[in-house]
Design a protein around this motif. Structure first.
Motif, short mmCIF file in Angstrom:
data_model
loop_
_atom_site.label_atom_id
_atom_site.label_comp_id
_atom_site.label_asym_id
_atom_site.label_seq_id
_atom_site.Cartn_x
_atom_site.Cartn_y
_atom_site.Cartn_z
N GLY A 149 0.81 -1.22 0.00
CA GLY A 149 0.00 0.00 0.00
C GLY A 149 0.84 1.26 0.00
O GLY A 149 0.50 2.26 0.62
N LEU A 155 -1.47 8.09 3.25
CA LEU A 155 -2.80 8.22 3.86
C LEU A 155 -3.87 7.35 3.20
O LEU A 155 -4.61 6.66 3.89
CB LEU A 155 -3.25 9.68 3.83
CG LEU A 155 -2.88 10.54 5.05
CD1 LEU A 155 -3.44 11.94 4.85
CD2 LEU A 155 -3.45 9.93 6.32
N TRP A 186 -4.05 4.49 1.64
CA TRP A 186 -4.11 3.07 1.98
C TRP A 186 -4.33 2.83 3.45
O TRP A 186 -4.97 1.85 3.84
CB TRP A 186 -2.88 2.31 1.48
CG TRP A 186 -3.03 2.11 0.02
CD1 TRP A 186 -2.33 2.72 -0.97
CD2 TRP A 186 -4.03 1.33 -0.62
NE1 TRP A 186 -2.83 2.37 -2.19
CE2 TRP A 186 -3.87 1.51 -2.01
CE3 TRP A 186 -5.05 0.49 -0.17
CZ2 TRP A 186 -4.68 0.88 -2.94
CZ3 TRP A 186 -5.86 -0.13 -1.10
CH2 TRP A 186 -5.66 0.07 -2.46
N LEU A 187 -3.81 3.74 4.27
CA LEU A 187 -4.10 3.62 5.70
C LEU A 187 -5.60 3.83 5.92
O LEU A 187 -6.21 3.18 6.76
CB LEU A 187 -3.28 4.64 6.50
CG LEU A 187 -1.78 4.34 6.58
CD1 LEU A 187 -1.02 5.52 7.16
CD2 LEU A 187 -1.53 3.09 7.43
N GLY A 188 -6.19 4.74 5.14
CA GLY A 188 -7.63 4.99 5.22
C GLY A 188 -8.42 3.74 4.84
O GLY A 188 -9.38 3.34 5.53
#
Lengths: 463, 463
Positions: A282, A300, A302-304
């Motif tokens: 990601g 951000l 992919w963390l989301g």
């Protein structure tokens, strides 16, 4: 002609880092920059290859970089720009005087100029193209007219060719009388009267054969023609699969328009590998020299996505609050089921993504591979089910708990084998990048199914 | 001399799979095998490159493979063996008649024979070496005497060289009068009287220069000498970094003993990439054609390590059974903290492992990179802390719970940035493979710290 015969790596006893920039050299260079000693700086930089100088510029901080570039400006080589990462390159180009930049760009081959300008904004692109001799400018504009990541962007336009009916002697005489042979070339491409490439002859064979031999008799067995619009990914695959050194590029009418050499293909292959690896985690395009705020922004999304996946898993757990409240041991053990499934899925997924990239996983064997992965999940699932079943039973003194965690592990590891292979294959079938998103999607599935199987079985058996 | 000028990829409209083995061809081949039609099989196989035939043999099942090999035996080419994966290769070699195998091996270059036999058991190795002409046998034995994965195993022993004081004319005449030029060569290596390589000249330049020009005046600027004991990983790095096409190999006394070409380096580079990617996922050497039981065994060790890591996390959770029993919402939310940390750590880890492999992460910038990753963790941690804090508060109606999960996410993502970079760097510093084990160790840390931070804060605030 300068000659760099310093066998640097030999004098280096740290086998492991034979080619890495020596930290001592870096320190010495930074000191020369600090005391503004241009002569010492030149002396230290002289033995370095442009690729090493580019690495150095990427590794030092922005302040040192700008001081170094200014101090070294007089000797700045165009090749350094070609070797730089995109993020640092724009920075360095803005530090150079327009005249130095123009000089540096003029030194480059046209395919390197294409690489340099293709990501720049229009006005900057024009500024650089303006300094080129007319012929080079036309060549660069022509290359930029091909789609991004196509063979047309990779190829050199200078091709050494010969009519297919020539003899070795004719070809050698022609080459020896040519004024403008490319700096690097490895083959003579044979063309028919319509300028279609029909075969190629290596220079080594040309050298070794009697003058009267027809070229057609010493052509290479392996010969691949690359369409100018072909994606660079497929070009790189062909070079890797067929061990090509160079290959002719043709336009839509099959006419020879250029040649791609292995060094260009190798750069693409390297970028592909990087992309696969980063996408699985990601991470999108990035560089170690990016600023923290840019890196943060890039990561951000992919963390989301991962947060949404994690919340879905939590919703699964929330359905079983009652049974957890009754048996807290379930909360203690449930991450184990999810973790084993996630790990097994990542193993399977990585193998599948890699096999898709190397075209080893095809419609011919996909069903067999999926069956095998499910079987592997079952086998390993049973082994860890037994281990964890015993641990669960002994730890919490509840025999049913051992059975529940064992069964949940088997279920989740079989699912891991299935989704770990099927998800990238399906993404690939629909033309998406099998690496991108697979990781998050696959572990989301094993998390959810792990919690569901474990807590669901517990609710049925224990409540 | 056969000539394969069929521009197959051009006629193919599926851009995405330009070179992949056509499923129709595979079906037709398997049908020919089924009805034992050797003539039809030859016809279908004729346009395929040895690398494609090898891929085909890897993709079909063991039963079809043995029938195909037996039917195709008469035309079996040595190159197919070179292109096969290790696991399938031994199987195919055992299917061939000894005479066919001997013929196939005799066709190969000595460096390909080395690759073929180096993993075989002693008696099989001897059986194959016995069929080689004496000179080749000596060459192969010599190569096998170098350490595994060293430059000595990769190189060809046939080198085209010239004394450093020769002119272009002398070199060309010498080449044209040589009986045994290698099939593929791209440079003439210049040697001094002690046989030390001092420079090299490309064939293209040799062709283009006037006969009276001294070779020393047209040497290549970039020239790297490879020590015979150098690890193949460093060899591949040098080819990639300096865009080499071929490089001379020297023994401990600096004497020229062979040459490595880019196609060999490219294979190593490809294997390195595969290894990095698989190691990060805890998968060791594998092939899609391995049997399920072998794959299962190969993956067990890392799953075992992961189980231990997961149990450690469970032990952390077990310390907080009281607070979980009091607030079941904690059990629902705790995987989110662990998951966000694990995801952020994997992102950081992948970037670090890749940067170590390309030697972009060095002592010169390691502290800056770690600081940046920690800062990225802090920035993204704060963003997701706010999001999750609000969700936690609204979902469970406990304002403190929002604060607790927010704080735990910030803590865990900062830790993720730190361990994601530090772990591979430390492994690398101690000479271990930074990819191997990093993944499990890093996510174990973020799991444990995530549970500890979240449940610990909850115990302090809520109880």
């Amino acid at each position: 002609m300068s000659m760099d015969t310093d066998p640097q790596p030999q004098g280096d006893d740290r086998d492991d880092d034979a080619y890495v920039l020596d930290p001592k050299t870096v320190t010495a260079i930074l000191y020369a920059v600090e005391i503004r000693d241009a002569a010492r700086l030149s002396e230290l930089m002289a033995p370095l290859h442009a690729a090493d100088i580019a690495d150095l510029l990427e590794q030092i901080n922005a302040f040192d970089r700008s001081r170094l570039v200014r101090l070294y400006e007089g000797e700045f080589d165009g090749d350094i720009l070609s070797e730089l990462d995109d993020s640092v390159r724009e920075d360095v180009m803005s530090l150079l005087q327009p005249s130095t930049l123009a000089e540096a760009v003029r030194e480059l081959d046209s395919d390197d100029v294409v690489d340099l300008v293709e990501d720049l904004a229009e006005p900057q692109q024009e500024a650089i193209l303006d300094v080129l001799p007319v012929q080079d400018r036309i060549a660069v504009r022509q290359a930029l007219s091909y789609p991004e990541t196509s063979a047309g962007r990779l190829m050199q336009r200078e091709v050494v060719m010969a009519p297919e009916h020539w003899t070795v002697g004719e070809a050698i005489d022609h080459l020896r009388n040519s004024d403008h042979l490319p700096e690097q070339f490895y083959h003579v491409v044979l063309v028919n009267p319509r300028m279609h490439p029909v075969a190629q002859v290596t220079l080594g064979r040309l050298m070794g054969a009697p003058r009267a031999t027809p070229l057609a008799e010493i052509t290479e067995e392996v010969f691949q023609i690359i369409p100018v619009t072909q994606d660079e990914e497929d070009v790189a695959y062909a070079f890797n699969q067929y061990h090509l050194i160079s290959a002719p590029v043709v336009d839509d009418d099959g006419r020879l328009v250029g040649v791609i050499t292995i060094d260009d293909a190798m750069i693409v292959l390297d970028a592909e590998h990087e992309e696969d690896m980063l996408h699985m985690a990601g991470v999108t395009e990035s560089s170690l020299s990016d600023r923290a705020i840019d890196t943060s922004k890039a990561r951000l999304p992919w963390l989301g996505v991962n947060l949404c996946a994690a919340i879905l898993s939590s919703l699964v757990i929330a359905q079983f609050e009652d049974v957890i409240a009754a048996f807290v041991a379930l909360a203690v053990l449930m991450p184990i089921v999810a973790s084993m499934g996630g790990n097994a899925a990542t193993q399977t997924l990585t193998v599948a993504v890699r096999a898709l990239a190397t075209k080893d996983l095809t419609p011919a064997n996909v069903m067999r591979v999926i069956r095998r992965e499910v079987l592997v999940g079952l086998l390993n699932g049973i082994i860890f089910a037994v281990v964890m079943g015993i641990i669960g039973m002994v730890w919490f003194g509840l025999p049913q708990l051992g059975l529940i965690i064992g069964a949940a592990i088997v279920i989740n590891m079989v699912i891991a084998g299935l989704v770990g292979t099927a998800v990238p294959v399906i993404l690939d079938r629909f033309g998406a990048d099998p690496a991108l998103a697979s990781g998050t999607f696959v572990t989301m599935t094993t998390d959810m199914m792990g919690f569901f199987a474990f807590l669901g079985l517990a609710a049925v058996v224990l409540l």
